[in-house]
Structure formats: structure tokens, C-alpha cells
Design an enzyme around this catalytic site. Structure first.
Site, short mmCIF file in Angstrom:
data_model
loop_
_atom_site.label_atom_id
_atom_site.label_comp_id
_atom_site.label_asym_id
_atom_site.label_seq_id
_atom_site.Cartn_x
_atom_site.Cartn_y
_atom_site.Cartn_z
N ARG A 162 0.85 -1.20 0.00
CA ARG A 162 0.00 0.00 0.00
C ARG A 162 0.89 1.25 0.00
O ARG A 162 0.86 2.05 0.94
CB ARG A 162 -0.93 0.00 1.22
N GLN A 169 -0.28 2.96 -5.62
CA GLN A 169 -1.69 3.33 -5.39
C GLN A 169 -2.58 3.05 -6.61
O GLN A 169 -3.70 2.58 -6.47
CB GLN A 169 -1.76 4.82 -5.06
N ASP A 178 -3.88 -0.52 -6.83
CA ASP A 178 -4.40 -1.04 -5.56
C ASP A 178 -5.87 -1.46 -5.69
O ASP A 178 -6.78 -0.65 -5.49
CB ASP A 178 -4.21 0.05 -4.50
N SER A 205 -8.14 -1.01 -2.51
CA SER A 205 -8.71 0.33 -2.30
C SER A 205 -9.83 0.63 -3.27
O SER A 205 -10.88 1.13 -2.89
CB SER A 205 -7.63 1.41 -2.46
N TYR A 256 -1.77 -1.23 8.62
CA TYR A 256 -2.94 -2.03 8.98
C TYR A 256 -3.14 -2.03 10.49
O TYR A 256 -2.20 -1.79 11.26
CB TYR A 256 -2.78 -3.47 8.49
P1 NAD Z 1 -8.77 -2.82 6.21
O1 NAD Z 1 -9.79 -3.19 5.19
O2 NAD Z 1 -7.63 -3.73 6.48
O3 NAD Z 1 -9.53 -2.54 7.60
C1 NAD Z 1 -10.60 -1.62 7.70
C2 NAD Z 1 -10.45 -0.81 8.95
O4 NAD Z 1 -10.79 -1.60 10.09
C3 NAD Z 1 -9.04 -0.29 9.22
O5 NAD Z 1 -9.07 1.13 9.24
C4 NAD Z 1 -8.69 -0.90 10.57
O6 NAD Z 1 -7.91 -0.01 11.36
C5 NAD Z 1 -10.06 -1.11 11.18
N1 NAD Z 1 -10.13 -2.04 12.32
C6 NAD Z 1 -9.49 -3.21 12.54
N2 NAD Z 1 -9.86 -3.74 13.73
C7 NAD Z 1 -10.78 -2.88 14.27
C8 NAD Z 1 -11.57 -2.88 15.46
N3 NAD Z 1 -11.46 -3.85 16.37
N4 NAD Z 1 -12.41 -1.85 15.67
C9 NAD Z 1 -12.54 -0.85 14.78
N5 NAD Z 1 -11.84 -0.80 13.63
C10 NAD Z 1 -10.97 -1.80 13.37
O7 NAD Z 1 -8.20 -1.37 5.88
P2 NAD Z 1 -7.92 -0.71 4.48
O8 NAD Z 1 -9.07 0.11 4.10
O9 NAD Z 1 -7.46 -1.75 3.54
O10 NAD Z 1 -6.72 0.26 4.84
C11 NAD Z 1 -5.59 -0.27 5.54
C12 NAD Z 1 -4.49 0.75 5.63
O11 NAD Z 1 -3.89 0.98 4.37
C13 NAD Z 1 -4.91 2.11 6.12
O12 NAD Z 1 -3.88 2.62 6.93
C14 NAD Z 1 -5.01 2.93 4.89
O13 NAD Z 1 -4.88 4.30 5.13
C15 NAD Z 1 -3.83 2.37 4.15
N6 NAD Z 1 -3.92 2.59 2.72
C16 NAD Z 1 -2.84 3.14 2.09
C17 NAD Z 1 -2.88 3.35 0.73
C18 NAD Z 1 -1.72 3.92 0.01
O14 NAD Z 1 -0.96 4.69 0.56
N7 NAD Z 1 -1.53 3.53 -1.22
C19 NAD Z 1 -3.99 2.99 0.01
C20 NAD Z 1 -5.08 2.44 0.69
C21 NAD Z 1 -5.02 2.23 2.05
#
Ligand code: NAD
Length: 379
Positions: free
Chosen positions: A122, A127, A130, A133, A228
Site C-alpha cells: 500500500r 496506489q 491497488d 482500495s 494495517y
Molecule cells: P482494512 O480493510 O484492512 O480494515 C478496515 C479498517 O478496520 C481499518 O481502518 C482498521 O484499522 C479497522 N479495524 C481493525 N480492527 C478494528 C476494530 N477492532 N475496531 C474498529 N476498527 C478496526 O483497511 P484498508 O481500508 O485496507 O486500509 C488499511 C491501511 O492501508 C490504512 O492505513 C489505509 O490508510 C492504508 N492505505 C494506504 C494506501 C496507500 O498509501 N496507497 C492505500 C489504501 C489504504
């Protein structure tokens, strides 16, 4: 170099992995593209539209797969399809490799170089490739639309001569990509939105969308180096559930999106929390397919528990299959383009590159992904 694209065979899957506009870009780079006849029919794209940009159409699936230097698809392949691929074929798709050890072994044995798109790091550079996302973003939108359609209330406040209607309350648990889009969509429709995530860095993002961040002191939480969430201890989870119960009880709609990368999703809403919710309220469990955040969720079903409807439908991006296909196709094309050698007119599987190191799962008969191997060894 021939890129082949078979039709999706998973029941109900309407998304298409490569659209004509993407095929056009790849052909201009020197790729030959062949797709299975009827590839785009689920979203009303004809074979002719593919042919118009220079794609060849192949009605025989076995012939198609056996001629692929690169095979692009959306869902993981069946073991039978893998056997048809040539040794050295690069296979690009979702793979769910943490849960598909046998399939990964089959891919290795067939000497296929399997790329698992959900393992792409990520990073800012990656991006545009991805798929997690792009698809999660649409899932967040669809979750709100499904809930809004089933709720027997409107979202916005309305002041009318017949009285004032107060806004619906939406509570979003888990504010990654899907959660942020769910907040934005619910706000646009006029709801009063609250949200919670275990990663404290999310608070600012929630506030910037005009929603309220629910604060629950769970002690040390943070996130992994990849961004994560870390798994909570049993004690932290109990505290979270206690802190969340009253927000669920007040909500008309609860949308849960909490995931732990490569692991079963955490169970956040227990039976007693569902019981405390108002009859007529709705829960959408976006983690249904990876274990569920809600007690009582049934995958691909909608169930009624004391008047609360729990929606566990899978493949929410598939409800907006056209946009989901556009995004997936663009992601895959960005991946292939990034590693395309323009002089040699071929895909260069650069094992030194950190994106390839992150997402390449099998190569030359071996399982080569460090992260995956460490999880397999610990199980
Ligand atoms: P994900 O689908 O893995 O999880 C969804 C959300 O659930 C996350 O925000 C996580 O913190 C939350 N979560 C886990 N356990 C929990 C609990 N017990 N209670 C409440 N919430 C809980 O997440 P995602 O959407 O795939 O994103 C993961 C990470 O990747 C994030 O930090 C996001 O900002 C990052 N990201 C980065 C890029 C990039 O830079 N290219 C792109 C997309 C996402």
C-alpha cells in the site's frame, strides 16, 4: 507477448477484469490480447467493442488458457484452470493466498508465476494498482445505499409544515478505505454520522468529512508498519464492545468494515449489542466474507434478529459492476504497464522490485513470498 482473459465463473460475479479501453492501452504497448467470447456480456460490453481495439476473441476456454503468457482475471482460478496454463505463465488476479494454501501449492507445482493483487504494497507508487482500495471504496458506497433503501426512514433532517423529521443516525466501525467512503456517502445523504477505528490516526480524517469520531480509551493500539490495524487483546476488545454498545443502540444504521490483514475479521458486535438496538435498524457487515464483525451475520444473506436486519451480502462492489470493472481493469493495466519493457515489448517480472516482491506468490515451482511463507509456517 499474449495476454489472455477468461470469463469469470464464480456464481453471481458480474465484474469484468479487462475492459476494451485498457486493452487498447496494452495493445499500443505491443501486447497481443485474446479474451474469452462474451467476456464483457455481464455489463453489456460486446465482443465487437473488444475487436474494435484489436482484441482477438476465443470461444474455447482451454485453447485460450493454454496460449497465455499472461493470464488476467478477477477471482482466483480453479485448480483445473491452473493445470491448463503453460509453465512460466504470469497469472494476475485476487488469490486470497492466506486462506488458499492448496491453490498456492497448485500454482507453484504448475510453475505459474502467480501475482496476488491483494498483496501489492500500500505505497504511494503502487496506489494506481491497488485493487483493495478501488473495490473497498465502492463497497463503502454500496453499503450505505443498501442500508438507506431498507431503512424505513430518510437520512436528512426535514422541516416541513407536517412536522420536523430528525436526521437518521449512522455509526461506522472501521475507517479504512470502505469506512471513509461510507462516511462520505452517508453525510452526502444528510445523516448524522459517527465513526470509530482502533487506529488513532484516523480521527482527523473522520472529522474532515464532517463526522464525529467516537473516542474509546483502549490503551496501546497503533498500526503495523504497512498501516494495517493490530489485533486487540481480549481485554481491549471487551472495552471496545462496552464503549460501542450505546452508540449502536442509538444508531439507525451500523456499518462495520473492520478487517485485520491476512487474518479473520474481529467480532465486534456481540449478540447482546444487537439486542439493544432499535427494531427497524440495519446493520451492514462488510467483513461478512472474512469472518464477520457481527454475531449472527450470515454470508450472502440478510437476516432478522429481533427486528434488526443484519446484511451480510458479499461482493458489494459487484452491485456497481460497471464502475468496479473500470477500476479493477485500470488497476491491472497500471500494474502491467509499470513493469512493461517498451523496447522488448514484454512484461518484465523484476524480482528486485519491491512491488513484485510484495505480490509475487509463486515462481519457477516455488512459493516465493516471505510474508505468506511466514504465515504458512506459523499455522
Ligand atoms: P482494512 O480493510 O484492512 O480494515 C478496515 C479498517 O478496520 C481499518 O481502518 C482498521 O484499522 C479497522 N479495524 C481493525 N480492527 C478494528 C476494530 N477492532 N475496531 C474498529 N476498527 C478496526 O483497511 P484498508 O481500508 O485496507 O486500509 C488499511 C491501511 O492501508 C490504512 O492505513 C489505509 O490508510 C492504508 N492505505 C494506504 C494506501 C496507500 O498509501 N496507497 C492505500 C489504501 C489504504
Amino acid at each position: 507477448m499474449r495476454i489472455c482473459v477468461p470469463k469469470e465463473t464464480h456464481v453471481g460475479e458480474r465484474r469484468v477484469s479487462l475492459l476494451p479501453a485498457s486493452a487498447d492501452k496494452l495493445i499500443k504497448l505491443g501486447a497481443e490480447i485474446t479474451v474469452e467470447a462474451g467476456l464483457g456480456s455481464s455489463i453489456k460490453i460486446s465482443d465487437q467493442e473488444y475487436q474494435d481495439v484489436g482484441v482477438q476473441i476465443e470461444p474455447e476456454r482451454t485453447k485460450l488458457l493454454s496460449s497465455a503468457d499472461i493470464c488476467v482475471r478477477l477471482r482466483k482460478p480453479s485448480a483445473e484452470d491452473v493445470q491448463i496454463l503453460k509453465p512460466g505463465c504470469v497469472h494476475v488476479s485476487y488469490l486470497d493466498p492466506f486462506n488458499e494454501k492448496d491453490l498456492v501449492k497448485t500454482l507453484a507445482d504448475a510453475k505459474v508465476s502467480a501475482v496476488s493483487l491483494e498483496m501489492i504494497p500500500r505505497t504511494t507508487l503502487a496506489q494506481k494498482m491497488d485493487v483493495l482500495s478501488s473495490q473497498a471504496n465502492l463497497a463503502g458506497y454500496v453499503a450505505v445505499i443498501l442500508a438507506a433503501e431498507r431503512l424505513d426512514k430518510i437520512f436528512p433532517m426535514m422541516m416541513t409544515p407536517a412536522g420536523t423529521i430528525s436526521p437518521s443516525r449512522v455509526f461506522i466501525i472501521g475507517v479504512g478505505v470502505a469506512g471513509l467512503q461510507a462516511i462520505a456517502t452517508a453525510k452526502r445523504l444528510g445523516a448524522r454520522v459517527e465513526a470509530f477505528d482502533t487506529r488513532p490516526v484516523v480521527e482527523e480524517q473522520v472529522k474532515s468529512l464532517g463526522a464525529k469520531f467516537v473516542k474509546i480509551d483502549l490503551g496501546e493500539m497503533g498500526q503495523t508498519k504497512d498501516g494495517y490495524a493490530k489485533a486487540l487483546t481480549d481485554e481491549q476488545m471487551a472495552k471496545q464492545q462496552e464503549g460501542m454498545a450505546k452508540h449502536c443502540a442509538l444508531a439507525d444504521i451500523v456499518i462495520t468494515t473492520a478487517q485485520l490483514f491476512g487474518r479473520k475479521a474481529p467480532l465486534i458486535i456481540k449478540e447482546d449489542m444487537v439486542k439493544q438496538m432499535k427494531p427497524g435498524s440495519i446493520i451492514v457487515d462488510l467483513a461478512a466474507e472474512s469472518g464477520g464483525n457481527v454475531a449472527g451475520t450470515k454470508v450472502d444473506e440478510e437476516v432478522d434478529v429481533n427486528g434488526v436486519r443484519i446484511i451480510g451480502l458479499g461482493n458489494l462492489p459487484g452491485h456497481v459492476a460497471k464502475n468496479a470493472s473500470e477500476m479493477y481493469s485500470a488497476n491491472v493495466t497500471s500494474f502491467l504497464t509499470h513493469f512493461w519493457d517498451k523496447d522488448q515489448k514484454k512484461f518484465n517480472l523484476n524480482r528486485e522490485d519491491e512491488i513484485i516482491q510484495g505480490c509475487l506468490v509463486t515462481h519457477e515451482g516455488e512459493i516465493v513470498n516471505e510474508k505468506l511463507l511466514s504465515v504458512y509456517q506459523s499455522n
